[in-house]
Design an enzyme around this catalytic site. Sequence first.
Site, PDB file in Angstrom:
ATOM      1  N   PHE A  37      22.306  92.151 -56.663  1.00 10.79           N
ATOM      2  CA  PHE A  37      21.027  91.440 -56.519  1.00 10.79           C
ATOM      3  C   PHE A  37      19.957  92.143 -57.323  1.00 10.79           C
ATOM      4  O   PHE A  37      19.810  93.375 -57.235  1.00 10.79           O
ATOM      5  CB  PHE A  37      20.611  91.389 -55.035  1.00 10.79           C
ATOM      6  N   GLU A  50      22.327  97.577 -43.459  1.00 16.17           N
ATOM      7  CA  GLU A  50      23.232  98.725 -43.322  1.00 16.17           C
ATOM      8  C   GLU A  50      23.603  98.984 -41.855  1.00 16.17           C
ATOM      9  O   GLU A  50      24.748  99.348 -41.551  1.00 16.17           O
ATOM     10  CB  GLU A  50      22.592  99.977 -43.930  1.00 16.17           C
TER      11      GLU A  50
HETATM   12  N1  UDP Z   1      16.610  94.447 -53.898  1.00 16.80           N
HETATM   13  C1  UDP Z   1      16.058  93.661 -54.919  1.00 16.80           C
HETATM   14  N2  UDP Z   1      14.697  93.483 -54.963  1.00 16.80           N
HETATM   15  C2  UDP Z   1      13.855  94.060 -54.067  1.00 16.80           C
HETATM   16  C3  UDP Z   1      14.423  94.866 -53.047  1.00 16.80           C
HETATM   17  C4  UDP Z   1      15.789  95.052 -52.998  1.00 16.80           C
HETATM   18  O1  UDP Z   1      16.784  93.140 -55.750  1.00 16.80           O
HETATM   19  O2  UDP Z   1      12.650  93.861 -54.177  1.00 16.80           O
HETATM   20  C5  UDP Z   1      18.073  94.587 -53.828  1.00 16.80           C
HETATM   21  C6  UDP Z   1      18.603  95.493 -54.920  1.00 16.80           C
HETATM   22  O3  UDP Z   1      19.892  95.092 -55.281  1.00 16.80           O
HETATM   23  C7  UDP Z   1      18.640  96.824 -54.217  1.00 16.80           C
HETATM   24  C8  UDP Z   1      19.079  96.436 -52.819  1.00 16.80           C
HETATM   25  O4  UDP Z   1      18.436  95.164 -52.597  1.00 16.80           O
HETATM   26  O5  UDP Z   1      19.508  97.740 -54.849  1.00 16.80           O
HETATM   27  C9  UDP Z   1      18.700  97.409 -51.694  1.00 16.80           C
HETATM   28  O6  UDP Z   1      17.383  97.836 -51.797  1.00 16.80           O
HETATM   29  P1  UDP Z   1      17.050  99.359 -52.214  1.00 16.80           P
HETATM   30  O7  UDP Z   1      17.993  99.767 -53.286  1.00 16.80           O
HETATM   31  O8  UDP Z   1      15.593  99.467 -52.497  1.00 16.80           O
HETATM   32  O9  UDP Z   1      17.419 100.133 -50.874  1.00 16.80           O
HETATM   33  P2  UDP Z   1      17.822 101.688 -50.795  1.00 16.80           P
HETATM   34  O10 UDP Z   1      19.055 101.890 -51.599  1.00 16.80           O
HETATM   35  O11 UDP Z   1      16.647 102.462 -51.370  1.00 16.80           O
HETATM   36  O12 UDP Z   1      18.023 101.924 -49.347  1.00 16.80           O
END
Ligand code: UDP
Length: 344
Positions: free
Chosen positions: A112, A294
């Site tokens: 995504f 998660e």
């Molecule tokens: N994501 C996105 N746009 C956003 C927020 C999240 O596409 O504005 C998707 C993206 O694939 C991202 C995933 O959701 O890698 C999870 O969010 P993030 O990586 O910020 O979470 P973290 O790994 O920091 O917990």
Amino acid sequence: MLRWWMAGAGAEELRLGRPKRCTIHLGILPLIVFALVFFGYGFGSHRSQELGDSEAVTRMVYAQPKVLTPSRKDVLVLTPWLAPIIWEGTFNIDILNEQFRLQNTTVGLTVFAIKKYVVFLKLFLETAEQQFMVGHKVIYYVFTDCPADVPQVPLGAGRKLVVLTVRNYTRWQDVSMHRMEMISRFSEQRFLHEVDYLVCADVDMKFSDHVGVEILSALFGTLHPGFYSSSREAFTYERRPESQAYIPWDEGDFYYMGAFFGGSVVEVYHLTKACHQAIVQDMANGIEAVWHDESHLNKYLLHHKPTKVLSPEYMWDQQLLGWPSIMKKLRYVAVPKNHQAIRN
Ligand code: UDP
Ligand code: MN
């Protein structure tokens, strides 16, 4: 096939003690023989295809597995439910590549890139071309709200990219959680007909070493790099009984990371559908699980044990965790990001 059938008929005659009298006119005998040979062959060859033609297997020469020599002594390589935990040194990729090539396996990689996260796509895709399922058929499924911003990355043979336009959400937590809904919906609509396995990945990452068919199995999750050595009380599971993601203190195997999981399409469909329904239920009850999708993933994998578990080689953050000696390879690693800036 035909020979087996005739041997069976012979045995039948022997058991009965007296051969049956043939009353058919001898003139049509050649016709019957021809029909039996013709259909016997057709049926036989079809079946051998379904069972995987053993003649297609090529000779392979490789180091013998040694029963008295463990592949790794420093880490757990098998869960108590006998699922392999995938570490460097525990598998021979040539054997696995041969097995999955014989099945003509196609792997879907869902990612995504909503709003500002499109900036991560280029490096993600370029490094996936170098490290992800090389030599196998791959379809990248890029979910985005801005299809015009998806970069043109040259793809190898047998690999293609499909852009799936989806809506965005204001809160990053909602973007993250709605991945479960989108993956389950598109699994039903098209993934089931297009690929054998799905790998669901975060986009703010890059592939820095081999990630191949050794990860493929009916259902797999990845050990969170921050918790692989922690006891279960330290896991950041959802601890409020009001949430569908609730896990009591005295339960839990591992803490899995939401950023890398997968399996057969049907298993990923069941997982994402169940997590989405749990998220909707929580929303109706006015509660949001502490670590969003998660937390729900962890609840699902507690009650539906994965058939493979990926070591933190498959999910690492070198900036945060350095490079401990048990990590022989860092395969899929976080790209440093400014959380505040990228999420708003
Ligand atoms: N994501 C996105 N746009 C956003 C927020 C999240 O596409 O504005 C998707 C993206 O694939 C991202 C995933 O959701 O890698 C999870 O969010 P993030 O990586 O910020 O979470 P973290 O790994 O920091 O917990
Ligand atoms: Mn991430």
